[in-house]
Write a protein that holds these residues in place. Structure first.
Motif, PDB file in Angstrom:
ATOM      1  N   LYS A   1      -8.783   2.350   6.476  1.00 17.59           N
ATOM      2  CA  LYS A   1      -9.589   1.948   5.330  1.00 17.59           C
ATOM      3  C   LYS A   1      -9.402   0.448   5.104  1.00 17.59           C
ATOM      4  N   LEU A   2     -10.520  -0.277   4.939  1.00 14.24           N
ATOM      5  CA  LEU A   2     -10.497  -1.728   4.770  1.00 14.24           C
ATOM      6  C   LEU A   2     -11.416  -2.130   3.628  1.00 14.24           C
TER       7      LEU A   2
ATOM      8  N   GLU B   1      -5.389   5.075  -5.507  1.00 15.60           N
ATOM      9  CA  GLU B   1      -6.323   6.061  -4.961  1.00 15.60           C
ATOM     10  C   GLU B   1      -5.771   6.703  -3.694  1.00 15.60           C
ATOM     11  N   ASP B   2      -4.776   6.066  -3.053  1.00 15.94           N
ATOM     12  CA  ASP B   2      -4.215   6.592  -1.816  1.00 15.94           C
ATOM     13  C   ASP B   2      -2.725   6.896  -1.920  1.00 15.94           C
ATOM     14  N   PHE B   3      -1.961   6.048  -2.612  1.00 13.22           N
ATOM     15  CA  PHE B   3      -0.521   6.206  -2.681  1.00 13.22           C
ATOM     16  C   PHE B   3      -0.112   6.718  -4.064  1.00 13.22           C
TER      17      PHE B   3
ATOM     18  N   ALA C   1      -5.677  -3.098   3.319  1.00 16.09           N
ATOM     19  CA  ALA C   1      -5.934  -2.224   4.460  1.00 16.09           C
ATOM     20  C   ALA C   1      -4.950  -1.064   4.390  1.00 16.09           C
ATOM     21  N   ARG C   2      -5.446   0.148   4.684  1.00 12.06           N
ATOM     22  CA  ARG C   2      -4.585   1.332   4.679  1.00 12.06           C
ATOM     23  C   ARG C   2      -4.769   2.107   5.962  1.00 12.06           C
ATOM     24  N   LEU C   3      -3.641   2.596   6.509  1.00 14.79           N
ATOM     25  CA  LEU C   3      -3.653   3.369   7.741  1.00 14.79           C
ATOM     26  C   LEU C   3      -2.991   4.713   7.465  1.00 14.79           C
TER      27      LEU C   3
ATOM     28  N   GLY D   1       0.200   0.812   4.124  1.00 14.90           N
ATOM     29  CA  GLY D   1      -0.872  -0.124   3.807  1.00 14.90           C
ATOM     30  C   GLY D   1      -0.333  -1.506   3.529  1.00 14.90           C
ATOM     31  N   VAL D   2      -1.246  -2.459   3.454  1.00 17.91           N
ATOM     32  CA  VAL D   2      -0.917  -3.836   3.080  1.00 17.91           C
ATOM     33  C   VAL D   2      -1.915  -4.254   2.015  1.00 17.91           C
TER      34      VAL D   2
END
Length: 444
Positions: free
Chosen positions: A159-160, A167-169, A204-206, A219-220
């Motif tokens: 995700k970029l 929303e993710d963590f 960015a999230r991986l 992510g960063v």
């Protein structure tokens, strides 16, 4: 004890209420005729079939409204009622259906917040917002602007774009009205760099799905003080720009397990974070002496960090049906730099409390937020040196909330709640507060 002001000034009715009423009046009748409003997830229905046709082509629209009303019966210096709200406008694009871009999704969301903060206006002294939807500037925000790409048979996601960390963590629901029990918990402790909804930053999230029930992600996220500056947000919060002043990067890591227990879903998350930005030590000065005594600049700490866990498990009923779900959340930030160094919450939510009210729910939660004693010691020493009388707690702020959520139709939720705040701000100097609230939501 200060006198309470019983002469409450009338507040200007939020302009969004008039807009809400006009939208419902104008389109409501048509929506009901075209679509069964009692079962539709949208108050305005299927727009004469247009919504379904657009979704089949890969385009989805969302319009949501949340309002939070609160009145304090005790605590603070004034008996007040305050109202705040949020509009959210979103678009989701399935890029495979639109352009043949396999496994890609685009998301755009803008939000608009308005209103007043009961805790601040009534001088309650609380750490956690009584109305969680208040904050980050009462203005427009670019909340989401990202592309998510799935690869390796959907096991890998990238995700970029402009993202919100929560929303993710440590993603968690926002059914309660008090911020203690709402959203991604680390943002309650270190909100100066862990940025939750409605504020976003470039990131960015991986995420890798190690099995059907497990995943690991990292992510960063850009750390820039401008994003959490309300005055900056009033002029720039809606723009997809990249402001100067970036201090570092927030790097979270999370491992998740999503099992089923006797057919009931669960969610178990373990994580931590590291912020590469320097942080001000709460107690020590540049010479490693108490800065409240010396008055010198604070010692700069290299990096800021924390850990968390989040457990949720449905324990009765059936998946997607009636039943009780329990939760336990905990976060701990480093004591060198975080004024609020840890928070723990637990609670239960029961969906469908009555056979005839399957869309209703009941929730009860208790939580504690701890004020860092190192900062309280600094404030005490600084008061002695300067003659100021600043109050800083060094204990827990305890919050309890009980709500009942009533849905007259599927797209509307009315959620009256009772809140009790013991030792607001983590100190017995502030009077305990009893608050009655009403959280309402509409999905158009």
């Amino acid at each position: 004890m200060p006198m309470r002001n019983k002469n409450i000034r009338p507040q200007r009715r939020p302009p969004c209420l008039g807009l809400l009423a006009s939208v419902i009046f104008t389109f409501g009748a048509t929506a009901v005729q075209a679509y069964d409003v009692t079962s539709s997830p949208y108050l305005l229905g299927d727009w004469g079939g247009m919504r379904t046709r657009l979704e089949e082509q890969g385009v989805m629209f969302s319009i949501g409204y949340v309002s939070e009303l609160a009145h304090n019966f005790s605590g603070g210096t004034e008996d007040l009622t305050r109202y705040t709200d949020q509009w959210a406008f979103g678009t989701t694009l399935d890029l495979k259906k639109l352009w043949g871009w396999q496994g890609a999704t685009f998301q755009f969301t803008m939000t608009d917040r308005n209103g007043r903060n009961l805790g601040a206006d009534a001088n309650i002294g609380n750490n956690m917002l009584i109305q969680e939807v208040f904050g980050r500037g009462q203005t427009w925000h670019l909340t989401q602007l990202w592309v998510n790409q799935k690869l390796l048979e959907d096991r890998l996601e990238m995700k970029l774009g402009r993202l919100t960390v929560g929303e993710d963590f440590f993603s968690f629901s926002c059914d309660f009205q008090n911020l203690t029990f709402c959203g991604s918990q680390p943002g309650n402790l270190v909100g100066n760099y862990w940025v939750n909804w409605p504020t976003s930053q470039w990131a960015a999230r991986l995420k890798y799905h190690t099995s059907q029930e497990t995943y690991v992600q990292t992510g960063v996220y850009q750390v820039n003080p401008n994003y959490v500056d309300d005055s900056w947000a009033r002029h720039n919060g809606w723009k997809p720009n990249n402001p100067s002043g970036t201090t570092g990067a927030l790097i979270p890591l999370e491992v998740g397990w999503l099992p089923t227990w006797q057919g009931r879903p669960g969610s178990y998350k373990f994580g931590g974070w590291y912020n590469t930005s320097d942080g001000d030590d709460l107690y020590l000065d540049v010479n490693h002496n108490p800065r409240g005594v010396t008055g010198l600049d604070p010692l700069k700490r290299s990096g800021q960090y924390g850990v968390y866990l989040s457990f949720q498990q449905q324990v009765t009923g059936t998946d997607g049906g009636r039943g009780a779900t329990v939760f336990l959340n905990f976060s701990h930030a480093d004591r060198n730099t975080a004024q609020l160094d840890h928070q723990i919450t637990m609670g239960v939510q029961y969906k469908g409390p009555f056979a005839s009210r399957l869309q209703d729910s009941i929730g009860f939660a208790i939580g504690a937020t701890h004020n860092n004693g190192r900062f309280a010691d600094f404030v005490r020493q600084n008061n002695a040196r300067t003659g100021q009388n600043v109050v800083a707690g060094n204990g827990y702020e305890y919050v309890t909330e009980l709500y009942y959520s009533w849905s007259p139709v599927r797209s509307i939720s009315l959620r009256p709640n009772l809140q009790y705040i013991l030792h607001p701000g983590g100190t017995s100097i502030n009077s305990n507060a009893f608050v009655i609230g009403l959280k309402s939501s509409v999905t158009f």
